[in-house]
Write an enzyme that holds these catalytic residues in place. Structure first.
Site, PDB file in Angstrom:
ATOM      1  N   LYS A 182      36.951  -0.769  61.434  1.00 20.14           N
ATOM      2  CA  LYS A 182      38.092   0.143  61.307  1.00 20.14           C
ATOM      3  C   LYS A 182      38.492   0.329  59.846  1.00 20.14           C
ATOM      4  CE  LYS A 182      41.569   2.670  62.811  1.00 20.14           C
ATOM      5  NZ  LYS A 182      42.600   2.659  61.790  1.00 20.14           N
TER       6      LYS A 182
ATOM      7  N   GLU B 171      37.644   8.146  56.088  1.00 20.44           N
ATOM      8  CA  GLU B 171      38.677   9.147  56.375  1.00 20.44           C
ATOM      9  C   GLU B 171      39.350   9.614  55.086  1.00 20.44           C
ATOM     10  OE1 GLU B 171      42.946   8.383  58.126  1.00 20.44           O
ATOM     11  OE2 GLU B 171      41.468   8.323  59.742  1.00 20.44           O
TER      12      GLU B 171
END
Length: 293
Positions: free
Chosen positions: A163, A170
């Protein structure tokens, strides 16, 4: 656990008991079918053994304090899940500490944001295989579909590590879109409809993505984004990603630059930029703009 996650689990036939320091958050969750309680003690007492307690908390002290309060209330064989954006090193440590109490610890990196209720959540899981297997029905209910969007990546810490890197990627994707659309807007002679560009690119283009769809929606609502300030926070995971790249000697220039740009967005007349202007004047006599001009 967030209201959207609780609602999706309830819709999938799971029993959900929720607790939050904010009574409003508990009320919102109960409106979506969960059972609300007023303390951690009540939460634990309501759950049959072996229990599964899922935390969705801010990183750092709030998570530490909650684990410290929960651990004495839980029993050997119970499962404690952390769905926050924790540092994977903290997850490894916490898993070791909980193992000493006979409690299974699972770290769950979650992506999907406020749209998770409608589209499902992407779940990146780390932890003991037997505990993860016990939780799979819940994971598969939360995921976009039975066979996609969820994966057990390895031992404790693996889920939050994946993550962390996800969030670093991102950052770079968002920065690329931001730069591209700024360049499009700068070509004033074409008077480009930026929302139309984003919408067009969203179909068939090699740069299509959900982030691009969100770009189209944002530009449609506010074409010049004049309601917003150019101030961009970071959650901390981008910093951890860059630090990890230093520790492993793996170059990630795009992600690093995206993080640095977020830092720059929060500065008003930064010293570095003013020094650049001063140096150009010093060596070349170039014109500068004075404060107050």
């Amino acid at each position: 656990m967030g209201a959207n996650m609780a609602r999706r689990l309830v819709a999938g036939g799971h029993r959900v008991v929720t607790y939050d320091l904010d009574a409003t958050a508990v009320a919102t969750s109960t409106e979506n079918g969960s059972e609300g309680v007023t303390s951690l003690e009540e939460l634990v007492s309501c759950l049959p053994s072996p229990r599964a307690v899922w935390m969705m908390l801010p990183i750092g002290q709030p998570t530490e304090d909650t684990i410290a309060a929960l651990a004495p209330l839980l029993s050997p064989g119970d499962i404690l899940l952390d769905g926050g954006n924790a540092n994977y090193k903290d997850s490894i440590r916490r898993a070791r500490e909980m193992s000493g109490r006979g409690i299974e610890y699972i770290d769950v990196g979650i992506s999907g944001g406020i749209w998770g209720l409608a589209h499902g959540f992407c779940l990146m899981v780390g932890g003991p295989a037997d505990a993860v297997k016990r939780m799979e029905p819940a994971f598969r209910t939360l995921a976009p579909a039975e066979d996609v969007g969820y994966c057990h990546f390895g031992p404790s810490g693996a889920g939050h590590y994946v993550k962390m890197v996800h969030n670093g990627v991102e950052y770079a994707l968002m920065q690329s879109y931001a730069e591209g659309f700024e360049l499009l807007a700068a070509k004033e002679e074409f008077d480009l409809d930026l929302a139309a560009v984003a919408e067009t690119w969203s179909h068939g283009s090699v740069v299509r993505s959900w982030l691009l769809e969100l770009t189209a929606a944002a530009l449609k609502d506010d074409p010049g984004l004049e309601s917003l300030q150019a101030f961009v926070e970071d959650s901390g995971e981008g910093r951890w990603t860059v630090q990890e790249s230093v520790d492993l000697a793996v170059p990630i220039p795009a992600i690093t630059a995206a993080l640095q740009q977020r830092f720059r967005s929060r500065q008003d007349g930064p010293l570095g930029a003013r020094l650049l202007a001063a140096l150009r004047q010093q060596f070349g006599g170039h014109a500068v703009r004075r404060s107050g001009d």
